[in-house]
Design a protein around this motif. Structure first.
Motif, PDB file in Angstrom:
ATOM      1  N   GLY A 106      -9.844 -43.645-140.879  1.00 13.11           N
ATOM      2  CA  GLY A 106      -8.516 -44.036-141.321  1.00 13.11           C
ATOM      3  C   GLY A 106      -8.081 -45.348-140.690  1.00 13.11           C
ATOM      4  O   GLY A 106      -8.827 -46.024-139.974  1.00 13.11           O
ATOM      5  N   SER A 107      -6.821 -45.700-140.949  1.00 10.82           N
ATOM      6  CA  SER A 107      -6.275 -46.957-140.446  1.00 10.82           C
ATOM      7  C   SER A 107      -5.580 -46.750-139.102  1.00 10.82           C
ATOM      8  O   SER A 107      -5.431 -45.624-138.619  1.00 10.82           O
ATOM      9  CB  SER A 107      -5.269 -47.522-141.462  1.00 10.82           C
ATOM     10  OG  SER A 107      -4.185 -46.616-141.639  1.00 10.82           O
ATOM     11  N   VAL A 108      -5.161 -47.871-138.516  1.00 12.44           N
ATOM     12  CA  VAL A 108      -4.427 -47.810-137.255  1.00 12.44           C
ATOM     13  C   VAL A 108      -3.102 -47.067-137.454  1.00 12.44           C
ATOM     14  O   VAL A 108      -2.650 -46.313-136.584  1.00 12.44           O
ATOM     15  CB  VAL A 108      -4.171 -49.235-136.716  1.00 12.44           C
ATOM     16  CG1 VAL A 108      -3.363 -49.187-135.433  1.00 12.44           C
ATOM     17  CG2 VAL A 108      -5.488 -49.950-136.485  1.00 12.44           C
ATOM     18  N   GLU A 109      -2.486 -47.259-138.615  1.00  6.49           N
ATOM     19  CA  GLU A 109      -1.223 -46.572-138.907  1.00  6.49           C
ATOM     20  C   GLU A 109      -1.407 -45.064-138.927  1.00  6.49           C
ATOM     21  O   GLU A 109      -0.556 -44.317-138.439  1.00  6.49           O
ATOM     22  CB  GLU A 109      -0.673 -47.058-140.249  1.00  6.49           C
ATOM     23  CG  GLU A 109       0.692 -46.488-140.587  1.00  6.49           C
ATOM     24  CD  GLU A 109       1.199 -47.007-141.914  1.00  6.49           C
ATOM     25  OE1 GLU A 109       2.302 -46.585-142.326  1.00  6.49           O
ATOM     26  OE2 GLU A 109       0.503 -47.835-142.551  1.00  6.49           O
ATOM     27  N   ASP A 110      -2.553 -44.606-139.475  1.00  4.65           N
ATOM     28  CA  ASP A 110      -2.829 -43.171-139.485  1.00  4.65           C
ATOM     29  C   ASP A 110      -2.959 -42.642-138.055  1.00  4.65           C
ATOM     30  O   ASP A 110      -2.462 -41.543-137.746  1.00  4.65           O
ATOM     31  CB  ASP A 110      -4.112 -42.885-140.264  1.00  4.65           C
ATOM     32  CG  ASP A 110      -3.970 -43.205-141.744  1.00  4.65           C
ATOM     33  OD1 ASP A 110      -2.831 -43.190-142.230  1.00  4.65           O
ATOM     34  OD2 ASP A 110      -5.007 -43.482-142.396  1.00  4.65           O
ATOM     35  N   ALA A 111      -3.638 -43.382-137.201  1.00  6.67           N
ATOM     36  CA  ALA A 111      -3.799 -42.951-135.814  1.00  6.67           C
ATOM     37  C   ALA A 111      -2.459 -42.887-135.101  1.00  6.67           C
ATOM     38  O   ALA A 111      -2.181 -41.940-134.346  1.00  6.67           O
ATOM     39  CB  ALA A 111      -4.753 -43.896-135.083  1.00  6.67           C
ATOM     40  N   GLU A 112      -1.598 -43.893-135.329  1.00  2.00           N
ATOM     41  CA  GLU A 112      -0.289 -43.886-134.680  1.00  2.00           C
ATOM     42  C   GLU A 112       0.594 -42.755-135.200  1.00  2.00           C
ATOM     43  O   GLU A 112       1.339 -42.140-134.421  1.00  2.00           O
ATOM     44  CB  GLU A 112       0.385 -45.238-134.892  1.00  2.00           C
ATOM     45  CG  GLU A 112      -0.304 -46.390-134.161  1.00  2.00           C
ATOM     46  CD  GLU A 112       0.370 -47.713-134.423  1.00  2.00           C
ATOM     47  OE1 GLU A 112       1.255 -47.764-135.311  1.00  2.00           O
ATOM     48  OE2 GLU A 112       0.009 -48.706-133.749  1.00  2.00           O
ATOM     49  N   ASN A 113       0.514 -42.457-136.501  1.00  4.09           N
ATOM     50  CA  ASN A 113       1.283 -41.328-137.040  1.00  4.09           C
ATOM     51  C   ASN A 113       0.816 -40.007-136.443  1.00  4.09           C
ATOM     52  O   ASN A 113       1.632 -39.115-136.150  1.00  4.09           O
ATOM     53  CB  ASN A 113       1.154 -41.283-138.561  1.00  4.09           C
ATOM     54  CG  ASN A 113       1.907 -42.401-139.249  1.00  4.09           C
ATOM     55  OD1 ASN A 113       2.864 -42.958-138.693  1.00  4.09           O
ATOM     56  ND2 ASN A 113       1.486 -42.751-140.458  1.00  4.09           N
ATOM     57  N   SER A 114      -0.497 -39.875-136.257  1.00  2.00           N
ATOM     58  CA  SER A 114      -1.025 -38.653-135.666  1.00  2.00           C
ATOM     59  C   SER A 114      -0.556 -38.494-134.221  1.00  2.00           C
ATOM     60  O   SER A 114      -0.186 -37.400-133.794  1.00  2.00           O
ATOM     61  CB  SER A 114      -2.552 -38.652-135.733  1.00  2.00           C
ATOM     62  OG  SER A 114      -3.093 -37.476-135.171  1.00  2.00           O
ATOM     63  N   MET A 115      -0.538 -39.586-133.460  1.00  2.00           N
ATOM     64  CA  MET A 115      -0.062 -39.513-132.075  1.00  2.00           C
ATOM     65  C   MET A 115       1.438 -39.239-132.024  1.00  2.00           C
ATOM     66  O   MET A 115       1.919 -38.517-131.138  1.00  2.00           O
ATOM     67  CB  MET A 115      -0.393 -40.814-131.350  1.00  2.00           C
ATOM     68  CG  MET A 115      -1.882 -41.073-131.163  1.00  2.00           C
ATOM     69  SD  MET A 115      -2.710 -39.775-130.214  1.00  2.00           S
ATOM     70  CE  MET A 115      -1.962 -40.017-128.615  1.00  2.00           C
ATOM     71  N   ALA A 116       2.199 -39.810-132.968  1.00  2.00           N
ATOM     72  CA  ALA A 116       3.641 -39.539-133.005  1.00  2.00           C
ATOM     73  C   ALA A 116       3.899 -38.067-133.299  1.00  2.00           C
ATOM     74  O   ALA A 116       4.808 -37.455-132.716  1.00  2.00           O
ATOM     75  CB  ALA A 116       4.309 -40.432-134.052  1.00  2.00           C
ATOM     76  N   GLU A 117       3.110 -37.491-134.193  1.00  2.00           N
ATOM     77  CA  GLU A 117       3.266 -36.064-134.478  1.00  2.00           C
ATOM     78  C   GLU A 117       2.876 -35.223-133.270  1.00  2.00           C
ATOM     79  O   GLU A 117       3.529 -34.206-132.970  1.00  2.00           O
ATOM     80  CB  GLU A 117       2.402 -35.689-135.673  1.00  2.00           C
ATOM     81  CG  GLU A 117       2.535 -34.241-136.101  1.00  2.00           C
ATOM     82  CD  GLU A 117       1.717 -33.949-137.345  1.00  2.00           C
ATOM     83  OE1 GLU A 117       2.240 -34.125-138.458  1.00  2.00           O
ATOM     84  OE2 GLU A 117       0.539 -33.552-137.190  1.00  2.00           O
ATOM     85  N   LEU A 118       1.829 -35.621-132.545  1.00  2.00           N
ATOM     86  CA  LEU A 118       1.444 -34.897-131.335  1.00  2.00           C
ATOM     87  C   LEU A 118       2.562 -34.953-130.302  1.00  2.00           C
ATOM     88  O   LEU A 118       2.810 -33.960-129.596  1.00  2.00           O
ATOM     89  CB  LEU A 118       0.145 -35.483-130.769  1.00  2.00           C
ATOM     90  CG  LEU A 118      -0.446 -34.759-129.559  1.00  2.00           C
ATOM     91  CD1 LEU A 118      -0.902 -33.362-129.953  1.00  2.00           C
ATOM     92  CD2 LEU A 118      -1.609 -35.548-128.963  1.00  2.00           C
ATOM     93  N   ALA A 119       3.250 -36.105-130.198  1.00  2.00           N
ATOM     94  CA  ALA A 119       4.370 -36.209-129.262  1.00  2.00           C
ATOM     95  C   ALA A 119       5.498 -35.259-129.661  1.00  2.00           C
ATOM     96  O   ALA A 119       6.112 -34.611-128.791  1.00  2.00           O
ATOM     97  CB  ALA A 119       4.873 -37.652-129.209  1.00  2.00           C
ATOM     98  N   LEU A 120       5.785 -35.129-130.969  1.00  2.00           N
ATOM     99  CA  LEU A 120       6.819 -34.186-131.416  1.00  2.00           C
ATOM    100  C   LEU A 120       6.417 -32.747-131.120  1.00  2.00           C
ATOM    101  O   LEU A 120       7.253 -31.927-130.717  1.00  2.00           O
ATOM    102  CB  LEU A 120       7.066 -34.371-132.913  1.00  2.00           C
ATOM    103  CG  LEU A 120       7.785 -35.663-133.333  1.00  2.00           C
ATOM    104  CD1 LEU A 120       7.867 -35.750-134.851  1.00  2.00           C
ATOM    105  CD2 LEU A 120       9.177 -35.727-132.725  1.00  2.00           C
ATOM    106  N   LEU A 121       5.140 -32.433-131.308  1.00  2.00           N
ATOM    107  CA  LEU A 121       4.666 -31.092-130.977  1.00  2.00           C
ATOM    108  C   LEU A 121       4.830 -30.812-129.484  1.00  2.00           C
ATOM    109  O   LEU A 121       5.259 -29.715-129.090  1.00  2.00           O
ATOM    110  CB  LEU A 121       3.199 -30.940-131.381  1.00  2.00           C
ATOM    111  CG  LEU A 121       2.896 -30.855-132.873  1.00  2.00           C
ATOM    112  CD1 LEU A 121       1.385 -30.969-133.117  1.00  2.00           C
ATOM    113  CD2 LEU A 121       3.421 -29.563-133.463  1.00  2.00           C
ATOM    114  N   ALA A 122       4.485 -31.807-128.652  1.00  2.00           N
ATOM    115  CA  ALA A 122       4.606 -31.620-127.206  1.00  2.00           C
ATOM    116  C   ALA A 122       6.066 -31.420-126.795  1.00  2.00           C
ATOM    117  O   ALA A 122       6.380 -30.568-125.952  1.00  2.00           O
ATOM    118  CB  ALA A 122       4.003 -32.817-126.475  1.00  2.00           C
TER     119      ALA A 122
END
Length: 512
Positions: A106-122
């Motif tokens: 995927g793209s860099v944007e996909d990676a950043e969205n995934s990390m943002a979602e992980l932060a919300l989960l945390a």
């Protein structure tokens, strides 16, 4: 010397005079109240008699939300207490975590969205995110997930920030988990364990708690760790590479005992869930027997499914701006504009890389989606990547066998979404409606589309019903479609469509 003009004192006469004062005041007060009532200027307020009881007006969801917020973790709480007996007097402290991700496609944007979602989960699980790092790799390192060199850099970040937990954006193998904990010297949690922890916090019903516990034990069974040197392994003599006499012990019996207890508990939970599934199947078969259409609301977590259910049916379920706020399915009976009865069910939310253990444990609940006549696929129009959410939800649909069910895409949060994103989604998903569960925008249009998508009775009829068979007229309004009604001297002439069972009962009164 006595005063000759003073009269003799008498207690009874004095009390008699004061009693007259009270009578005069009462007469004046009554006259004033009568004048106020006549003039309409009576402004007396009781202060409490006319006020409604606040608890009587709260819905079930509002009461659940208030109960959930009774105990909250406190950020940035510092204390020097060391005695374990004083822990109960402290407020809960947020875990300090560092997020780690591996970007493989995927793209860099996909990676950043995934990390943002992980932060919300945390944050939903109750932690304070201190830092987040991710790296580009063709595949995760089989030993340490991020590679030996990156582990050393991560160790420096953990030491500098004072973090006590590392959360990885992926499911770690037992060996990866053990190697990272041994090198970082802090607790390491993967994405699956994080989601399971959130489910454990939010599960409320007996079935939901059993499903979450089953998923947790299935995940934990492969990740048990022994006591290392505290319990010796069974070995032979020196020739076998052992330590000789005195070094032969019982082996790691604790890990074997734990695994056996987990297997026993898993078997018991599966039996309990089978019994609960039988109850759910009985209710579903009853609806099928009466041929009541079923609509299931599904979609990504925090897309607004519960808010939409409240708008459509006044269900009053819990609504919170958090991931996986509601886990227990809710079914409400509602009617169309012409009186037909159907049910609408809210289901558990989905997420990217939803743990397989959860899908298996919640399969009986997710069957509500697979057995529905129509699925309302709710999408968060204000999310940075709504297309990714749609793809993730449809992946779960395929896994549970719901990909063949008719689907209506509901783009929610139109009040906060970018109009360009809404236009893009409309072009991508032609069969969709745009609503805002918060403001009520588009709700009437969505209801109209849902009623049009519901399965229609397939048997046409024309019957002359006696006036004493009003029960059949009522059932036709609830479970059939009436095209015309004509009242005559002999009875009511009805034309319309009904299901096979109801049409069979109407056959005795069919017009020739």
């Amino acid at each position: 010397m006595t005063n000759a003009n003073a009269r003799d004192f008498s207690l009874d006469s004095e009390l008699e005079e004061t009693r007259a004062w009270d009578d005069e005041d009462l007469e004046v007060a009554v006259e004033d109240d009568a004048d106020d009532i006549q003039d309409g200027t009576d402004d007396f307020e009781s202060g409490y008699a006319d006020e409604p009881d606040p608890e009587e007006e709260l819905t079930t969801g509002e009461l659940d939300l208030a109960e959930r917020h009774e105990l909250r973790r406190v950020a940035a709480l510092r204390t020097d207490l060391e005695d374990i007996t004083e822990v109960e007097y402290r407020q809960l402290r947020l875990e300090r975590v560092v997020l780690v991700g591996v970007w493989t496609e995927g793209s860099v944007e996909d990676a950043e969205n995934s990390m943002a979602e992980l932060a919300l989960l945390a944050e939903t699980a109750g932690s304070e995110v201190l830092d987040a790092i991710y790296q580009r790799r063709q595949r995760p390192d089989p030993a340490t997930y991020i590679g030996r060199g990156k582990v050393e850099g991560l160790k420096e970040i953990v030491a500098a920030t004072g973090a006590d937990t590392v959360i990885c954006d992926g499911e770690l193998a037992p060996s990866q988990l053990r190697n990272l904990e041994d090198r970082l010297k802090v607790k390491v949690v993967d994405r699956t364990a994080l989601i399971l922890d959130i489910f454990a916090q939010h599960a409320k019903s007996k079935e939901g708690q059993a499903q979450v516990e089953l998923a947790q034990l299935t995940y934990l069974k492969q990740r048990l760790r022994g006591w290392g040197g505290n319990l010796s392994r069974q070995v032979g003599g020196r020739a076998a590479g052992g330590v000789g006499i005195g070094g032969r012990g019982p082996g790691e019996t604790k890990i074997e005992t734990d695994r056996r207890r987990i297997n026993t508990r898993i078997a018991k939970l599966r039996r309990e869930l089978r019994e609960m599934k039988g109850t759910r199947d009985t209710k579903r078969q009853e609806r099928r027997r009466h041929q009541i259409p079923a609509v299931a609301i599904a979609g990504y977590t925090n897309a607004g499914k519960s808010s939409l259910l409240n708008r459509l049916t006044d269900a009053g379920v819990l609504v919170e701006d958090a991931l996986f706020a509601t886990l227990d399915p809710t079914t409400r009976r509602t009617t169309t504009a012409d009186g037909r009865v159907y049910t609408m069910s809210d289901t558990v939310g989905f997420v990217r890389h939803l743990p397989h253990q959860l899908v298996e444990a919640f399969r009986s609940t997710l069957e509500e989606v697979a057995d529905a006549d129509l699925v309302l696929h709710v999408v968060d129009g204000s999310h940075p990547d709504p297309e990714g959410q749609i793809a993730a939800v449809r992946e779960v649909f395929a896994e549970i066998g719901a990909d063949q069910v008719p689907e209506l895409v509901v783009i929610n949060k139109a009040d906060a979404a970018d109009p360009m994103v809404i236009a893009r989604l409309r072009q991508r998903e032609p069969h969709c409606v745009v609503v805002s569960a918060k403001t009520g925008e588009g709700i009437a249009e969505a209801l109209g589309v849902v009623e049009g998508e519901l399965p229609r009775p397939g048997v046409e009829f024309a019957a002359l019903l006696p006036y004493e068979r009003g029960d059949l007229i009522n059932r036709l309004h609830q479970h059939g479609e009436i095209d015309s009604v004509e009242h005559t001297a002999d009875g009511t002439i009805v034309h319309g469509r009904a299901n096979e069972d109801l049409a069979g009962e109407l056959a005795a009164y069919a017009l020739v």
